[in-house]
Design an enzyme around this catalytic site. Structure first.
Site: not given
Ligand code: DX5
Ligand code: ZN
Length: 222
Positions: A10, A35, A37, A39, A68, A70, A139, A177
């Site tokens: 990620s 990956h 993310d 947000m 991903h 969010m 998750m 994740d």
């Molecule tokens: C959380 C993200 C994850 C996060 C994982 O909202 O979706 O992808 O970056 O990070 P680690 O591996 O540090 O828990």
């Molecule tokens: Zn993620």
């Protein structure tokens, strides 16, 4: 059914000052997915990055972009994320007003479709869509931030989902994740996950070595 185990670093945990170098380090050590993310500050408290960053890093690598989302009402942005280089798009069941339609929208663009579930969302949220999708993202922390601790109750959730997919004869990818690192990765693989996201466990002083160590465990458990 034996399916491939895949590591998905990620980039949320990467040093954005050197994003291309960080990506190259992970990919050249053998990571097949990145990956990504996204947000929006609404579905989750934090805001990360969006289309311009993804378009830009698309020029740095050919590896699979596992996006991903969010974000609230992701239907609004499927076209944009497809255009900026996503290979797969995962939306949250909790955020999609018309989940079935959103899945069809992702697939109609030739991309892999995934549905993510927050820790408290039951697996029955997947009823009526499970056979349409390529991947479920369980998750294993509450979404919004990297570096959180794995929630132990998620191991049973992964196991139940894998049993259900096997019963239905589905070749389903199960991605996990949040909080995935050396101390938790074996239990998620044994429960039936095969795509492991790792942020803080990958992007650190020695990204290449971290990728190789996690991949070795994933191969041993395959
Ligand atoms: C959380 C993200 C994850 C996060 C994982 O909202 O979706 O992808 O970056 O990070 P680690 O591996 O540090 O828990
Ligand atoms: Zn993620």
């Amino acid at each position: 059914m034996s399916r491939k185990n895949i590591l998905a670093p990620s980039i949320l945990a990467a040093d954005f000052r050197h994003l291309e170098d960080e990506i190259q380090a992970a990919v050249s050590a053998g990571a097949e997915y990145l990956h990504i993310d996204v947000m929006d500050g609404m579905f989750v408290p934090s805001i990360s990055f969006g289309m311009p960053v993804i378009s830009s890093i698309r020029n740095a690598t050919d590896c699979f972009f596992d996006v991903h989302l969010m974000i609230e009402d992701p239907d609004r942005y499927i076209e944009d994320f497809a255009a900026c280089g996503a290979d797969g798009i995962t939306v949250h069941a909790e955020a999609a007003k018309h989940l079935h339609r959103t899945i069809q929208s992702i697939k109609s663009r030739g991309l892999k479709a995934g549905v993510a579930l927050n820790p408290a969302t039951p697996l029955c949220a997947l009823d009526y869509v499970l056979e349409d999708i390529d991947m479920v993202l369980i998750m294993t922390v509450n979404p919004g931030f990297g570096g959180q601790a794995y929630i132990p109750a998620m191991t049973e959730k992964i196991r139940s989902l894998r049993e259900r997919a096997d019963r239905l004869g589905l070749d389903l990818d199960i991605e996990v994740d949040g909080g995935i690192k050396l101390s938790t990765i074996r239990q998620v693989l044994r429960a039936g996950a095969n795509v492991c996201v790792a942020g803080s466990a990958v992007f650190n002083e020695d990204t290449g070595e971290s990728v190789r160590t996690l991949l070795k465990i994933m191969q041993e458990e395959a």
